[in-house]
Design a protein around this motif. Structure first.
Motif, mmCIF file in Angstrom:
data_model
loop_
_atom_site.group_PDB
_atom_site.id
_atom_site.type_symbol
_atom_site.label_atom_id
_atom_site.label_comp_id
_atom_site.label_asym_id
_atom_site.label_seq_id
_atom_site.Cartn_x
_atom_site.Cartn_y
_atom_site.Cartn_z
ATOM 1 N N PHE A 184 0.846 -1.182 0.042
ATOM 2 C CA PHE A 184 -0.055 -0.062 0.007
ATOM 3 C C PHE A 184 0.851 1.389 0.212
ATOM 4 C CE2 PHE A 184 -2.686 -3.278 2.157
ATOM 5 C CZ PHE A 184 -3.701 -3.247 1.265
ATOM 6 N N VAL A 235 -6.056 5.183 1.137
ATOM 7 C CA VAL A 235 -6.526 4.241 0.257
ATOM 8 C C VAL A 235 -8.027 4.162 0.792
ATOM 9 C CG1 VAL A 235 -6.751 1.650 0.042
ATOM 10 C CG2 VAL A 235 -4.642 2.740 0.445
ATOM 11 N N THR A 255 -7.792 -2.289 -5.358
ATOM 12 C CA THR A 255 -7.236 -0.942 -4.311
ATOM 13 C C THR A 255 -7.300 0.144 -5.411
ATOM 14 O OG1 THR A 255 -5.799 -2.849 -3.409
ATOM 15 C CG2 THR A 255 -5.423 -0.426 -3.024
#
Length: 284
Positions: free
Chosen positions: A13, A81, A246
């Motif tokens: 991430f 995110v 994502t």
């Protein structure tokens, strides 16, 4: 040049941060941005923010909301995110547990109290209709490596951690995954200490502008899937699935989203009260 310290988990991430740092993109704004890895996750970052060891953090939404309400002098800057984090529910490969129902009343390994691995056990328990006071027990293991040890020596029975980062341990027969549990909200935010915000507004804005530009372009980097697979010991197909699921954000969380998260945390008795939006989110 001003030195600014930021923390985050050493996971895919946050690869955009590593790439922008490697390219020296913050130095053009006279910022010496120093990245600090926190493999033990959100609880450790909350402590580092409180102690002033870091100025900023890329941190789980539920964890920082809980800690700000508990007195951490920090505010959310923006969502990082916006998609959910998919938590895998893991047991030792040779354990007797075969189904999620077998874990009721058993001991969960957590990195520390207040961490995502701790808070998500409550979400998981609620989803399965368990008694939140009697069916949850915990063993603090600090890191993923600590969880491997705890599950294999029997000091803990199951462990919740991000599905894709634990996939190599499933593939190699260290863990078995019995199920998964996505967060019911956007998973990561960027947060900063309130005194840092007040004293460094131009620098903060420059950092945010740089990382937001990087995340917008992240999926179009040539062979980014191969880079992630190699760096994080992942199978290429798993990385490609993760990339498809994502999405990053350059926006602040909405007031409705913050309200909804607080209501869910309050219902789980994770927080003692709710607070106004501007107590949690910095308003530019």
């Amino acid at each position: 040049m001003k030195t600014i310290n930021i923390g985050g988990v050493p996971e895919h991430f946050n690869l955009a941060w590593y790439l922008t740092l490697k390219e020296g993109l913050y130095k053009k704004d006279q910022i010496n941005l120093r990245w600090h890895d926190y493999p033990d996750g959100t609880g450790a970052m909350c402590e580092a923010l409180r102690d002033g060891h870091i100025d900023m953090a890329v941190i789980l939404t539920e964890g920082i909301i809980k800690d700000v309400i508990a007195g951490n002098p920090t505010k959310i800057i923006q969502t990082f995110v916006k998609t959910p984090l998919i938590w895998g529910i893991h047991v030792a490969a040779k354990s007797q547990f075969q189904a999620i129902s077998d874990l009721k009343g058993k001991k969960a390994a957590i990195s520390r109290y207040g961490s995502g691995s701790h808070l998500m056990t409550y979400i998981h328990a609620k989803n399965n209709g368990w008694d939140l006071k009697n069916d949850l027990k915990f063993t603090v293991v600090d890191t993923l490596e600590g969880a491997v040890t705890a599950l294999n020596n029997g000091t803990a029975d199951y462990f919740m951690w991000e599905k894709f980062m634990t996939k190599p341990l499933v593939d190699t027969g260290v863990f078995r995954r019995l199920g998964k549990c996505p967060t019911p909200w956007p998973c990561f935010v960027i947060a900063a200490r309130t005194n840092f915000i007040s004293q460094n507004k131009p620098e903060l804005q420059n950092i945010i502008n740089t990382i937001n530009k990087a995340t917008k372009q992240f999926k179009s980097i040539p062979d980014i899937d191969k880079l992630i697979a190699a760096r994080y010991n992942q199978q290429l197909a798993d990385v490609q699935e993760w990339l498809s699921l994502t999405e990053w954000s350059d926006k602040q969380p909405s007031e409705a989203t913050i309200y909804d998260i607080q209501q869910q945390l309050l219902a789980l008795d994770i927080i003692p009260k709710t607070v106004p939006y501007n107590a949690l989110v910095h308003l530019f």
